[in-house]
Scaffold this motif. Structure first.
Motif, PDB file in Angstrom:
ATOM      1  N   LEU A 142       0.823  -1.209   0.000  1.00 22.44           N
ATOM      2  CA  LEU A 142       0.000   0.000   0.000  1.00 22.44           C
ATOM      3  C   LEU A 142       0.860   1.263   0.000  1.00 22.44           C
ATOM      4  N   THR A 143       1.828   1.328   0.899  1.00 21.76           N
ATOM      5  CA  THR A 143       2.647   2.532   1.017  1.00 21.76           C
ATOM      6  C   THR A 143       3.484   2.757  -0.232  1.00 21.76           C
ATOM      7  N   THR A 144       4.081   1.702  -0.749  1.00 25.05           N
ATOM      8  CA  THR A 144       4.919   1.825  -1.949  1.00 25.05           C
ATOM      9  C   THR A 144       4.079   2.207  -3.163  1.00 25.05           C
ATOM     10  N   LEU A 145       2.899   1.611  -3.283  1.00 21.78           N
ATOM     11  CA  LEU A 145       2.017   1.937  -4.407  1.00 21.78           C
ATOM     12  C   LEU A 145       1.626   3.412  -4.372  1.00 21.78           C
ATOM     13  N   ASN A 146       1.256   3.907  -3.216  1.00 20.14           N
ATOM     14  CA  ASN A 146       0.894   5.319  -3.100  1.00 20.14           C
ATOM     15  C   ASN A 146       2.052   6.231  -3.488  1.00 20.14           C
ATOM     16  N   GLN A 147       3.249   5.899  -3.022  1.00 22.34           N
ATOM     17  CA  GLN A 147       4.415   6.722  -3.341  1.00 22.34           C
ATOM     18  C   GLN A 147       4.747   6.660  -4.825  1.00 22.34           C
ATOM     19  N   ALA A 148       4.689   5.469  -5.403  1.00 22.77           N
ATOM     20  CA  ALA A 148       4.986   5.316  -6.829  1.00 22.77           C
ATOM     21  C   ALA A 148       3.944   6.014  -7.692  1.00 22.77           C
ATOM     22  N   PHE A 149       2.690   5.971  -7.275  1.00 20.55           N
ATOM     23  CA  PHE A 149       1.625   6.680  -7.987  1.00 20.55           C
ATOM     24  C   PHE A 149       1.909   8.176  -8.003  1.00 20.55           C
ATOM     25  N   GLU A 175      -9.170  -5.247  -4.525  1.00 20.75           N
ATOM     26  CA  GLU A 175     -10.392  -5.219  -5.332  1.00 20.75           C
ATOM     27  C   GLU A 175     -10.986  -3.820  -5.482  1.00 20.75           C
ATOM     28  N   THR A 176     -10.752  -2.946  -4.508  1.00 25.32           N
ATOM     29  CA  THR A 176     -11.413  -1.636  -4.515  1.00 25.32           C
ATOM     30  C   THR A 176     -10.443  -0.466  -4.611  1.00 25.32           C
ATOM     31  N   PHE A 177      -9.397  -0.459  -3.777  1.00 22.88           N
ATOM     32  CA  PHE A 177      -8.532   0.717  -3.712  1.00 22.88           C
ATOM     33  C   PHE A 177      -7.434   0.718  -4.770  1.00 22.88           C
ATOM     34  N   PHE A 178      -6.669  -0.362  -4.874  1.00 20.59           N
ATOM     35  CA  PHE A 178      -5.548  -0.385  -5.823  1.00 20.59           C
ATOM     36  C   PHE A 178      -5.962  -0.116  -7.267  1.00 20.59           C
ATOM     37  N   PRO A 179      -7.118  -0.628  -7.741  1.00 17.98           N
ATOM     38  CA  PRO A 179      -7.499  -0.353  -9.133  1.00 17.98           C
ATOM     39  C   PRO A 179      -7.679   1.129  -9.449  1.00 17.98           C
ATOM     40  N   LYS A 180      -7.819   1.971  -8.419  1.00 16.80           N
ATOM     41  CA  LYS A 180      -7.921   3.413  -8.652  1.00 16.80           C
ATOM     42  C   LYS A 180      -6.570   4.033  -8.987  1.00 16.80           C
ATOM     43  N   LEU A 181      -5.484   3.320  -8.643  1.00 14.29           N
ATOM     44  CA  LEU A 181      -4.140   3.850  -8.845  1.00 14.29           C
ATOM     45  C   LEU A 181      -3.362   3.145  -9.954  1.00 14.29           C
ATOM     46  N   GLY A 182      -3.789   1.954 -10.312  1.00 11.70           N
ATOM     47  CA  GLY A 182      -3.074   1.189 -11.326  1.00 11.70           C
ATOM     48  C   GLY A 182      -3.829  -0.079 -11.657  1.00 11.70           C
TER      49      GLY A 182
END
Length: 196
Positions: A142-149, A175-182
């Motif tokens: 979660l943290t890495t995805l947010n930073q990379a986004f 299923e819900t949060f990550f698809p909003k970022l990638g």
């Protein structure tokens, strides 16, 4: 040093926190075995395809000078002794061990970017697309995805090569949060990408 051979130009696979103490203390044994099996399959395929691969690990110095007492999670890890510097616990699981040519990013925070040279490595190698796998979904992924986004990378999470002690959190994020970022793909989908 020779240039890195990448089968998929501009793409990196980042495997995060596949360390013994995390797998043995934060997941049920059967879940740990399952996620390592899936991640190992992707790792082998990425290597076969000649992709750029980075491993990320939590690493502390003797005495844990990086850990603030206000950080409940890291303080608990420090006090438990499960992540002692140089111990078996802090080492990568054998099946996920890096090869000598694969960079290892050592972090002292939850995310892979905070206080590390990860972004420098990615930009030096012309990376635009990142595939993420790791434990735990609600922490390092979660943290890495947010930073990379926020750094404008093209992102894909390999959902079955990630795991969390809280299955509800894992399901919500993938299923819900990550698809909003990638993108969120299965390991089977990623293997098809690598073979294509």
């Amino acid at each position: 040093m020779a240039a890195i051979n990448r089968g998929k130009a501009g793409t990196v696979f980042i495997f995060m926190d596949f360390q013994n103490y995390i797998l043995e203390n934060f997941l049920p044994p059967e879940r740990a075995e399952q996620v390592v099996k899936q991640a190992e399959t992707v790792l082998a395929a990425a290597r076969k395809a000649g992709c750029f691969i980075i491993h990320v690990a939590v690493c502390f110095r003797p005495g844990y000078p990086e850990i603030n007492g206000r950080n409940k999670m890291f303080s608990w890890i420090r006090d438990s002794g499960m992540a002692d510097p140089g111990s078996r616990g802090i080492a990568f699981a054998d099946r996920m061990a890096p090869k000598p040519e694969e960079p290892v990013v050592q972090k002292r925070r939850v995310g892979a970017f905070g206080g590390t040279d990860l972004d420098m490595i990615l930009r030096a190698q012309g990376v635009e697309k990142i595939f993420l796998a790791g434990v735990a979904t609600s922490h390092v992924v979660l943290t890495t995805l947010n930073q990379a986004f926020d750094l404008d990378y093209d992102l894909t999470v390999i959902h079955d090569a990630c795991a969390d002690g809280d299955e509800t959190a894992h399901a919500f994020l993938t299923e819900t949060f990550f698809p909003k970022l990638g993108s969120v793909l299965s390991s089977r989908d990623v293997l098809a990408f690598l073979e294509g």
